[in-house]
Design an enzyme around this catalytic site. Structure first.
Site, PDB file in Angstrom:
ATOM      1  N   ARG A  42      -9.911   2.814  11.794  1.00 50.26           N
ATOM      2  CA  ARG A  42      -8.511   2.466  11.517  1.00 50.26           C
ATOM      3  C   ARG A  42      -7.526   3.266  12.364  1.00 50.26           C
ATOM      4  O   ARG A  42      -6.383   2.868  12.516  1.00 50.26           O
ATOM      5  CB  ARG A  42      -8.206   2.693  10.034  1.00 50.26           C
ATOM      6  CG  ARG A  42      -8.907   1.668   9.144  1.00 50.26           C
ATOM      7  CD  ARG A  42      -8.450   1.803   7.714  1.00 50.26           C
ATOM      8  NE  ARG A  42      -9.127   0.876   6.832  1.00 50.26           N
ATOM      9  CZ  ARG A  42      -8.843   0.746   5.547  1.00 50.26           C
ATOM     10  NH1 ARG A  42      -7.897   1.483   4.992  1.00 50.26           N
ATOM     11  NH2 ARG A  42      -9.503  -0.110   4.805  1.00 50.26           N
ATOM     12  N   ASP A 144       5.115  -1.149  -3.749  1.00 47.78           N
ATOM     13  CA  ASP A 144       3.937  -0.644  -3.052  1.00 47.78           C
ATOM     14  C   ASP A 144       4.413   0.533  -2.197  1.00 47.78           C
ATOM     15  O   ASP A 144       5.599   0.677  -1.899  1.00 47.78           O
ATOM     16  CB  ASP A 144       3.312  -1.722  -2.161  1.00 47.78           C
ATOM     17  CG  ASP A 144       1.839  -1.474  -1.868  1.00 47.78           C
ATOM     18  OD1 ASP A 144       0.974  -2.108  -2.492  1.00 47.78           O
ATOM     19  OD2 ASP A 144       1.552  -0.597  -1.012  1.00 47.78           O
TER      20      ASP A 144
HETATM   21  C1  SAM Z   1      -6.274  -3.329  -3.145  1.00 46.32           C
HETATM   22  S1  SAM Z   1      -4.522  -3.496  -3.182  1.00 46.32           S
HETATM   23  C2  SAM Z   1      -4.310  -4.343  -4.708  1.00 46.32           C
HETATM   24  C3  SAM Z   1      -3.285  -5.444  -4.616  1.00 46.32           C
HETATM   25  C4  SAM Z   1      -3.077  -6.265  -5.912  1.00 46.32           C
HETATM   26  N1  SAM Z   1      -2.620  -5.434  -6.985  1.00 46.32           N
HETATM   27  C5  SAM Z   1      -4.348  -6.962  -6.273  1.00 46.32           C
HETATM   28  O1  SAM Z   1      -5.038  -6.577  -7.224  1.00 46.32           O
HETATM   29  O2  SAM Z   1      -4.680  -7.959  -5.606  1.00 46.32           O
HETATM   30  C6  SAM Z   1      -4.002  -1.823  -3.594  1.00 46.32           C
HETATM   31  C7  SAM Z   1      -2.546  -1.545  -3.217  1.00 46.32           C
HETATM   32  O3  SAM Z   1      -2.169  -0.270  -3.765  1.00 46.32           O
HETATM   33  C8  SAM Z   1      -1.278   0.339  -2.852  1.00 46.32           C
HETATM   34  N2  SAM Z   1      -1.218   1.802  -3.076  1.00 46.32           N
HETATM   35  C9  SAM Z   1      -2.171   2.733  -2.807  1.00 46.32           C
HETATM   36  N3  SAM Z   1      -1.720   3.950  -3.115  1.00 46.32           N
HETATM   37  C10 SAM Z   1      -0.467   3.801  -3.613  1.00 46.32           C
HETATM   38  C11 SAM Z   1       0.510   4.705  -4.102  1.00 46.32           C
HETATM   39  N4  SAM Z   1       0.307   6.043  -4.140  1.00 46.32           N
HETATM   40  N5  SAM Z   1       1.690   4.207  -4.542  1.00 46.32           N
HETATM   41  C12 SAM Z   1       1.922   2.855  -4.499  1.00 46.32           C
HETATM   42  N6  SAM Z   1       1.046   1.958  -4.019  1.00 46.32           N
HETATM   43  C13 SAM Z   1      -0.138   2.423  -3.588  1.00 46.32           C
HETATM   44  C14 SAM Z   1      -1.851  -0.017  -1.482  1.00 46.32           C
HETATM   45  O4  SAM Z   1      -0.892   0.089  -0.459  1.00 46.32           O
HETATM   46  C15 SAM Z   1      -2.351  -1.438  -1.709  1.00 46.32           C
HETATM   47  O5  SAM Z   1      -1.420  -2.397  -1.250  1.00 46.32           O
END
Ligand code: SAM
Length: 272
Positions: A42, A144
């Site tokens: 990445r 997010d």
């Molecule tokens: C795997 S995606 C899940 C998306 C959606 N909730 C779903 O279940 O399809 C996880 C998301 O969490 C966000 N994320 C990770 N750490 C975070 C943080 N500390 N604060 C806010 N968002 C975060 C990531 O950027 C990512 O877009």
């Protein structure tokens, strides 16, 4: 001289652990040594674009005065944003059974919303079964940490390839076909969702209390202590009787919290 795309950059376990530590302090995301190849893949293009010859140089950049600009690139690269429309569709079935027809305004938070498929699925589910006036009284906050996915969500445009993820019944009022490759959420659906950047592990305050919180497939990247802390913060902003929906491999471990399991990874806040 530019570094060739084929050049393999040196990357020691110690450098991986330093960068992973930095990522964890900024985001809560924990990364074991088994993720070293993923991190390399990445970041390698970025290092080469910056003309850096090693991950050690990258660590030095992160620690320098210019490092604060680079950290948001690092964070955006390390988040895993996989998402789908109507992912874990039993949650949307529960939502419709519980809240439709909607009788009053609803306040909803999609936390860790990625590129918007989750908040738009919420909007489509609730608006699709109600009048426009009612739909407009439903407010969905989509947050997010990753600025790239938020920017995608705000466009409300998605590849036509994703059409098959969306139940046919929502097509007429919920979406418009923009061109041969792209579909876009309708103005009404767009108006229900507001995107904002929020890092869940840093101090935050929100004006609203929520009837519904969706936080799915984000907590799995955090350790148990942090998961417990965040779920407890959700309880503080959830209305009594409100619902918390977690991802399929997430759960509420702290039995002292005022949450009762009422379905598959669905919790209801009991009055305390
Ligand atoms: C795997 S995606 C899940 C998306 C959606 N909730 C779903 O279940 O399809 C996880 C998301 O969490 C966000 N994320 C990770 N750490 C975070 C943080 N500390 N604060 C806010 N968002 C975060 C990531 O950027 C990512 O877009």
């Amino acid at each position: 001289m530019a570094i060739s795309p084929l050049t393999k950059l040196s990357f020691s376990d110690g450098e991986f652990l330093d960068i992973a530590g930095r990522v964890e302090r900024e985001t809560g995301i924990t990364m074991k040594l088994s993720k070293k190849d993923m991190m390399y893949a990445r970041l390698v293009k970025r290092l080469k674009a910056l003309n850096l010859e090693s991950f050690n140089d990258y660590l030095m950049l992160l620690s320098s005065r210019k490092g604060s600009d680079e950290i948001s690139f690092l964070i955006n690269s390390m988040t895993t944003n996989h998402t789908l429309f109507f992912r874990e569709d039993h949650h949307f079935d529960h939502l419709i059974e519980t809240f439709c027809p909607v009788k009053r305004g609803l306040s909803i938070w999609s936390c860790g919303c990625s590129s918007g498929q989750e908040p738009y699925s919420l909007a489509l589910s609730l608006a699709g079964n109600n009048s426009e006036t009612v739909a407009r009284s439903i407010r969905i906050l989509a947050t997010d940490l990753d600025s790239n996915v938020l920017a995608n969500g705000m466009t409300a445009q998605y590849s036509l390839d994703l059409k098959s993820q969306i139940p046919q019944t929502y097509f007429q009022n919920g979406m418009v076909r923009k061109n041969d490759t792209c579909l876009e959420m309708s103005p009404m659906i767009k108006s229900m969702v507001r995107f904002d950047q929020l890092n869940i592990i840093k101090p935050w305050t929100l004006r609203d209390k929520f009837d519904i919180i969706f936080c799915r497939n984000m907590l799995i990247y955090f350790d148990h202590e942090l998961q417990n802390k965040i779920i407890s913060q959700f309880c503080d902003v959830l209305q009594p009787g409100g619902y918390l929906y977690l991802g399929h491999s997430e759960s509420v471990r702290n039995k002292a919290l005022p949450l009762k399991m009422v379905g598959r990874t669905i919790y209801r806040k009991v009055a305390s």
